[in-house]
Design a protein around this motif. Structure first.
Motif, PDB file in Angstrom:
ATOM      1  N   SER A  57      -5.089  -1.805 -11.952  1.00 55.52           N
ATOM      2  CA  SER A  57      -6.254  -2.679 -11.770  1.00 55.52           C
ATOM      3  C   SER A  57      -7.540  -1.951 -12.147  1.00 55.52           C
ATOM      4  O   SER A  57      -8.492  -2.573 -12.625  1.00 55.52           O
ATOM      5  CB  SER A  57      -6.332  -3.188 -10.326  1.00 55.52           C
ATOM      6  N   GLN A  58      -7.559  -0.640 -11.960  1.00 55.19           N
ATOM      7  CA  GLN A  58      -8.737   0.140 -12.326  1.00 55.19           C
ATOM      8  C   GLN A  58      -8.778   0.444 -13.822  1.00 55.19           C
ATOM      9  O   GLN A  58      -9.850   0.542 -14.413  1.00 55.19           O
ATOM     10  CB  GLN A  58      -8.783   1.448 -11.526  1.00 55.19           C
ATOM     11  N   LEU A  64     -13.749  -0.768  -3.092  1.00 52.94           N
ATOM     12  CA  LEU A  64     -12.799  -0.015  -3.908  1.00 52.94           C
ATOM     13  C   LEU A  64     -12.354   1.241  -3.166  1.00 52.94           C
ATOM     14  O   LEU A  64     -11.176   1.614  -3.208  1.00 52.94           O
ATOM     15  CB  LEU A  64     -13.414   0.348  -5.261  1.00 52.94           C
ATOM     16  N   ALA A  65     -13.294   1.868  -2.463  1.00 56.66           N
ATOM     17  CA  ALA A  65     -12.947   3.052  -1.665  1.00 56.66           C
ATOM     18  C   ALA A  65     -11.998   2.672  -0.527  1.00 56.66           C
ATOM     19  O   ALA A  65     -11.035   3.394  -0.248  1.00 56.66           O
ATOM     20  CB  ALA A  65     -14.206   3.701  -1.120  1.00 56.66           C
ATOM     21  N   GLY A 120      -6.422   2.642   1.563  1.00 54.61           N
ATOM     22  CA  GLY A 120      -5.213   1.940   1.990  1.00 54.61           C
ATOM     23  C   GLY A 120      -4.008   2.300   1.149  1.00 54.61           C
ATOM     24  O   GLY A 120      -2.948   2.655   1.666  1.00 54.61           O
ATOM     25  N   VAL A 121      -4.171   2.242  -0.158  1.00 55.55           N
ATOM     26  CA  VAL A 121      -3.055   2.528  -1.064  1.00 55.55           C
ATOM     27  C   VAL A 121      -2.727   4.019  -1.064  1.00 55.55           C
ATOM     28  O   VAL A 121      -1.555   4.412  -0.960  1.00 55.55           O
ATOM     29  CB  VAL A 121      -3.389   2.049  -2.494  1.00 55.55           C
ATOM     30  N   GLY A 122      -3.753   4.854  -1.176  1.00 55.50           N
ATOM     31  CA  GLY A 122      -3.527   6.300  -1.205  1.00 55.50           C
ATOM     32  C   GLY A 122      -2.908   6.820   0.080  1.00 55.50           C
ATOM     33  O   GLY A 122      -2.021   7.671   0.052  1.00 55.50           O
ATOM     34  N   GLY A 123      -3.372   6.292   1.219  1.00 49.71           N
ATOM     35  CA  GLY A 123      -2.785   6.687   2.496  1.00 49.71           C
ATOM     36  C   GLY A 123      -1.325   6.307   2.593  1.00 49.71           C
ATOM     37  O   GLY A 123      -0.499   7.069   3.110  1.00 49.71           O
ATOM     38  N   ALA A 124      -0.977   5.138   2.072  1.00 48.54           N
ATOM     39  CA  ALA A 124       0.409   4.686   2.120  1.00 48.54           C
ATOM     40  C   ALA A 124       1.315   5.562   1.253  1.00 48.54           C
ATOM     41  O   ALA A 124       2.404   5.972   1.675  1.00 48.54           O
ATOM     42  CB  ALA A 124       0.499   3.227   1.682  1.00 48.54           C
ATOM     43  N   VAL A 125       0.875   5.847   0.029  1.00 48.32           N
ATOM     44  CA  VAL A 125       1.674   6.697  -0.865  1.00 48.32           C
ATOM     45  C   VAL A 125       1.798   8.102  -0.274  1.00 48.32           C
ATOM     46  O   VAL A 125       2.894   8.672  -0.221  1.00 48.32           O
ATOM     47  CB  VAL A 125       1.070   6.738  -2.282  1.00 48.32           C
ATOM     48  N   ALA A 126       0.680   8.648   0.198  1.00 49.23           N
ATOM     49  CA  ALA A 126       0.712   9.983   0.806  1.00 49.23           C
ATOM     50  C   ALA A 126       1.620   9.998   2.030  1.00 49.23           C
ATOM     51  O   ALA A 126       2.401  10.941   2.223  1.00 49.23           O
ATOM     52  CB  ALA A 126      -0.700  10.428   1.184  1.00 49.23           C
ATOM     53  N   ILE A 182      -6.228  -1.174   5.054  1.00 55.05           N
ATOM     54  CA  ILE A 182      -5.749  -2.559   5.120  1.00 55.05           C
ATOM     55  C   ILE A 182      -6.669  -3.389   6.006  1.00 55.05           C
ATOM     56  O   ILE A 182      -7.066  -4.498   5.638  1.00 55.05           O
ATOM     57  CB  ILE A 182      -4.291  -2.604   5.629  1.00 55.05           C
ATOM     58  N   ALA A 183      -7.027  -2.838   7.160  1.00 58.72           N
ATOM     59  CA  ALA A 183      -7.908  -3.565   8.080  1.00 58.72           C
ATOM     60  C   ALA A 183      -9.286  -3.786   7.451  1.00 58.72           C
ATOM     61  O   ALA A 183      -9.879  -4.868   7.601  1.00 58.72           O
ATOM     62  CB  ALA A 183      -8.046  -2.801   9.393  1.00 58.72           C
ATOM     63  N   GLY A 184      -9.783  -2.800   6.723  1.00 58.62           N
ATOM     64  CA  GLY A 184     -11.065  -2.946   6.047  1.00 58.62           C
ATOM     65  C   GLY A 184     -11.039  -4.052   5.002  1.00 58.62           C
ATOM     66  O   GLY A 184     -11.979  -4.849   4.894  1.00 58.62           O
TER      67      GLY A 184
END
Length: 145
Positions: A35-36, A64-65, A70-76, A99-101
């Motif tokens: 998407s980026q 975007l941050a 959300g995505v980076g935390g999940a992968v990590a 996700i909450a944000g």
């Protein structure tokens, strides 16, 4: 303790959950990255409506941050789970903050909530909570160190 003995004490389900979570969250990471890189072209390929594309295109920079968190935390979290690190819990917490944000932002934008409601956004949140609980339980059982 030797690596062989350590591997024997690792429950089989850790590898299954960790592997499946890496596949699931890796797909989310790929989607965010694309998407980026490709933007609207990628959104159209994914079948997003014009309203959904406009909603995402209007994201402020801080969103975007939040999405990256959300995505980076999940992968990590998935990688740390496979590495048997207790920091997987922290990464999954960061993911849920993201996700909450994103959900909170959707509530503040007129029509935003209607654009993000569906099976996938609900699954992302539910799986995120399940992975956090799983990592927490594995930490309490000293599987994650």
């Amino acid at each position: 303790m030797s690596e062989v003995a350590s591997a024997r004490t690792t429950p089989w389900h850790l590898w299954v959950v960790g592997g499946l979570s890496l596949l699931w969250n890796g797909f989310g990471g790929y989607g965010f990255l694309m998407s980026q890189i490709q933007g609207e072209t990628y959104f159209r390929q994914m079948g997003m409506s014009e309203a959904q594309i406009a909603y995402v295109a209007a994201y402020p920079d801080w969103m975007l941050a939040v999405s990256a968190l959300g995505v980076g935390g999940a992968v990590a979290g998935s990688v740390l789970l496979l590495l048997r690190s207790r920091f997987a819990v922290h990464a999954f917490v960061l993911s849920l903050v993201g996700i909450a944000g994103a959900k909170g932002y959707a509530l503040t934008v007129p029509g935003g909530w209607e654009l993000i409601v569906g099976a996938i956004p609900v699954a992302v949140a539910v799986i995120g909570v399940v992975l956090l609980v799983y990592a927490w339980v594995m930490t309490r059982r000293a599987v994650l160190r």
